[in-house]
Design a protein around this motif. Structure first.
Motif, mmCIF file in Angstrom:
data_model
loop_
_atom_site.group_PDB
_atom_site.id
_atom_site.type_symbol
_atom_site.label_atom_id
_atom_site.label_comp_id
_atom_site.label_asym_id
_atom_site.label_seq_id
_atom_site.Cartn_x
_atom_site.Cartn_y
_atom_site.Cartn_z
ATOM 1 N N ALA A 198 0.809 -1.223 0.000
ATOM 2 C CA ALA A 198 0.000 0.000 0.000
ATOM 3 C C ALA A 198 0.841 1.270 0.000
ATOM 4 O O ALA A 198 0.362 2.331 -0.374
ATOM 5 C CB ALA A 198 -0.937 -0.003 1.211
ATOM 6 N N LYS A 199 2.087 1.158 0.433
ATOM 7 C CA LYS A 199 2.896 2.371 0.545
ATOM 8 C C LYS A 199 4.074 2.387 -0.430
ATOM 9 O O LYS A 199 5.062 3.079 -0.195
ATOM 10 C CB LYS A 199 3.384 2.525 1.991
ATOM 11 N N VAL A 200 3.969 1.632 -1.515
ATOM 12 C CA VAL A 200 5.073 1.621 -2.488
ATOM 13 C C VAL A 200 4.641 2.360 -3.759
ATOM 14 O O VAL A 200 3.456 2.563 -4.000
ATOM 15 C CB VAL A 200 5.501 0.180 -2.846
ATOM 16 N N ASP A 201 5.625 2.732 -4.564
ATOM 17 C CA ASP A 201 5.332 3.473 -5.791
ATOM 18 C C ASP A 201 4.660 2.592 -6.838
ATOM 19 O O ASP A 201 3.799 3.044 -7.584
ATOM 20 C CB ASP A 201 6.641 4.043 -6.383
ATOM 21 N N ASP A 202 5.067 1.327 -6.883
ATOM 22 C CA ASP A 202 4.546 0.462 -7.932
ATOM 23 C C ASP A 202 3.960 -0.824 -7.340
ATOM 24 O O ASP A 202 4.598 -1.886 -7.336
ATOM 25 C CB ASP A 202 5.687 0.122 -8.912
ATOM 26 N N PRO A 203 2.741 -0.754 -6.841
ATOM 27 C CA PRO A 203 2.148 -1.938 -6.192
ATOM 28 C C PRO A 203 2.041 -3.121 -7.154
ATOM 29 O O PRO A 203 2.163 -4.270 -6.728
ATOM 30 C CB PRO A 203 0.760 -1.456 -5.749
ATOM 31 N N ARG A 204 1.848 -2.827 -8.450
ATOM 32 C CA ARG A 204 1.721 -3.903 -9.418
ATOM 33 C C ARG A 204 3.001 -4.741 -9.469
ATOM 34 O O ARG A 204 2.953 -5.973 -9.465
ATOM 35 C CB ARG A 204 1.423 -3.306 -10.806
ATOM 36 N N ALA A 205 4.140 -4.049 -9.488
ATOM 37 C CA ALA A 205 5.421 -4.767 -9.544
ATOM 38 C C ALA A 205 5.617 -5.611 -8.285
ATOM 39 O O ALA A 205 6.056 -6.767 -8.342
ATOM 40 C CB ALA A 205 6.567 -3.775 -9.708
ATOM 41 N N VAL A 206 5.300 -5.023 -7.139
ATOM 42 C CA VAL A 206 5.462 -5.763 -5.876
ATOM 43 C C VAL A 206 4.565 -7.000 -5.865
ATOM 44 O O VAL A 206 5.003 -8.097 -5.504
ATOM 45 C CB VAL A 206 5.154 -4.862 -4.666
ATOM 46 N N LEU A 207 3.311 -6.812 -6.264
ATOM 47 C CA LEU A 207 2.375 -7.937 -6.243
ATOM 48 C C LEU A 207 2.803 -9.026 -7.222
ATOM 49 O O LEU A 207 2.690 -10.221 -6.922
ATOM 50 C CB LEU A 207 0.955 -7.458 -6.573
ATOM 51 N N THR A 208 3.287 -8.611 -8.381
ATOM 52 C CA THR A 208 3.748 -9.602 -9.361
ATOM 53 C C THR A 208 4.907 -10.416 -8.796
ATOM 54 O O THR A 208 4.930 -11.647 -8.879
ATOM 55 C CB THR A 208 4.179 -8.896 -10.668
#
Lengths: 214, 214, 214, 214
Positions: A198-208
């Motif tokens: 929730a507090k990162v710039d690119d949640p999509r990258a983290v989730l992937t």
């Protein structure tokens, strides 16, 4: 593998994160749920992501003001709810009542607890899942699966001793696919995350990274 | 057979009831404890009766105002404490913490719960004993062992499934030796009483009946 | 000048501090009260010191387990009680109910609050006294009268605006006679102390300094 | 005249009632707000009716799970919030914190209280409005303005004594225009209703009667 992203009351855009989560879940065929503020359930659910409440109260339809009815959050689009998060600890009777309220409304439940003994306790109440989260590691960036692996494996052992049909998730400090892998090796069948998504710039990258690394 | 007499905040004379309980326990070689108001623990303990607290908080020595420290009640003469009575329901984490606080101070614990599922939950926290008390029967004079015998036998079964070493007591509406006998037949190893002893003219007679009839 | 020594749940000898306080109060004709653990009220009161409870519940005689009845603490020797300490914050309705319970049992009340607005609020409930204690200064050794003098003078002004007959005490970080003098100059009619007396080697010397320096 | 319709957790259609309230407010130029379940704020606000929350928590953006952030309910369309309803009594510090959270998010507040003394207390915290609701009359159909007129006029007097700029509403048992008239004569500037609108067959007719009869 079940990933629950708890948006807490962070200053994030819940719809942006929900959309990213919905896309990643589709792309890699993973199960990812997003748990926003109750007032945001409807807009988060409209993204198509699996939507969870952060809490429901142990109440039925009736004269209850300022409490969250399981049917209302279901109505708004939620399909599950956290209960007894360490930031919203509940009375034992209200965990039991909350699980019943959720079942009545067709919501799944993940009941959180701080340590293996309490995991045993909440497993005895027959929720769909339980989650062990040592409060001292929440928000630290130090994953529970590295900082205190024994707490995860002991929670799994304790839960299985009470009812083997209840899967154990873990949380606190999880932010990478490696953390998830470590959790899985300890017997965990899912993870709870919050600031790591929730507090990162690119949640999509983290989730992937989280769901493809396993 | 363990009998706990909970004096709640009744308008009774705690020392008179404690003296009666001490005498009866001596006469018939029964185990009877009295749980008075915290402020009365010292005078109740001075009668020689086994003295219990009604509650202790999940705290250690330190900066905590208006909470009851396990060491303080032990110091005043208590040797055990109730926890999570239906009139003082606790957060799960505080039941766990209260049990630890009690152990640290050398107090035994009886953890109460409303139904068999919750009895399973509190048994997983490893207290000395657990007690099932359906809230709707408390103070009614209708003994749980007659009104809802299944709740007692199911609580015993559930507790045994989690940890067979934890005895199950029962309470609510118990006032006679026959009620105690019925509870024992259902697998209960003790009873909790309150108004049945604290609000009667002759507590000694009631207690004698309770422990000699079995 | 009224000095309340809150023993919290500190690992101190309550009787030793109470005896010191009783002696100092006699020697210098000051008003000093000691607020021990509820289980210690009886032994503290037996020293002859003015004894206060740290809390009483908003209940009457009846079916209430694990709560502290005003009549019970009065019975054990208390003549007053703190309410709503920042370590035991209460619902508004229970502050109101606690004040009524205390009056019914003949106990004086000091109702604590964190800031001037809340001091105005509790003054409207007609307790005997109110006390402003900024939570962030409690236990710091930095006296509120120096660290945040405006909060004390504003609390006095706010309380007087609601009901001039209610004296205002202050607390947090008070440990010397100079701190007390500063508090009095700001309009405070008493002080709450805790670690400054309970955790020192010579409580008698500290108390003497506190009440003779003014 | 301000009418707040509290939908509690009733088994009603919140959108149907909201639409009726929006229409009546337009037709007769009255101020009518609807306070639904938090999960329903967005759909209720989309009807165009003035939408209120039933509660917000005393928190800011950050790590808080299962609590309702003022900014989130504002975001979903709410423009005000109830606080401290008798079915959701709050700690004094959380009423204060909730008022601050609401102001920060641009929400108006109506702080409820049980009796005139507590009305004085909450008025000291500077909410937009306060509301006196004797809990024993809630849901009875016996209007507070008839059953206990003194409680309303005394609440108005007490609130004015603390801060004359804070209007006093009243609630409990209000269901007709006559009840509203009686409340206004006692000094009330608005009413809280719940079952009188939410549990009737024709909420539009009831609301019309309520606001045109005055």
């Amino acid at each position: 593998m079940f990933v629950v992203v708890n948006l807490k009351s962070y200053a994030c855009d819940p719809v942006e994160i929900a959309s990213a989560a919905a896309d990643v879940a589709d792309d890699v065929d993973a199960r990812i749920a997003v748990a926003p503020q109750t007032a945001h359930i409807e807009r988060v659910a409209s993204t198509g992501v699996e939507t969870w409440a952060q809490h429901v109260d142990s109440i039925e339809h009736g004269s209850h003001t300022g409490q969250s009815l399981a049917e209302s959050v279901a109505d708004a689009g939620a399909v599950g709810t956290l209960l007894n998060h360490s930031e919203r600890r509940l009375k034992l009777a209200d965990i039991d009542g909350g699980i019943h309220a959720a079942k009545r409304a067709g919501l799944e439940t993940v009941v959180c607890a701080n340590n293996p003994a309490q995991i045993g306790a909440v497993t005895a109440l027959s929720p769909e899942m339980v989650a062990v989260e040592p409060p001292e590691l929440i928000g630290t960036g130090t994953p529970v699966s590295h900082a205190d692996p024994d707490i995860v494996s002991e929670a799994v052992r304790t839960a299985n001793g009470v009812d083997e049909s209840v899967p154990v998730l873990c949380g606190a400090g999880i932010s990478t696919g490696d953390d998830v892998d470590a959790a899985v090796e300890l017997g965990s069948e899912g993870v709870l995350l919050a600031s790591g998504v929730a507090k990162v710039d690119d949640p999509r990258a983290v989730l992937t990274d989280l769901v493809t690394n396993e």
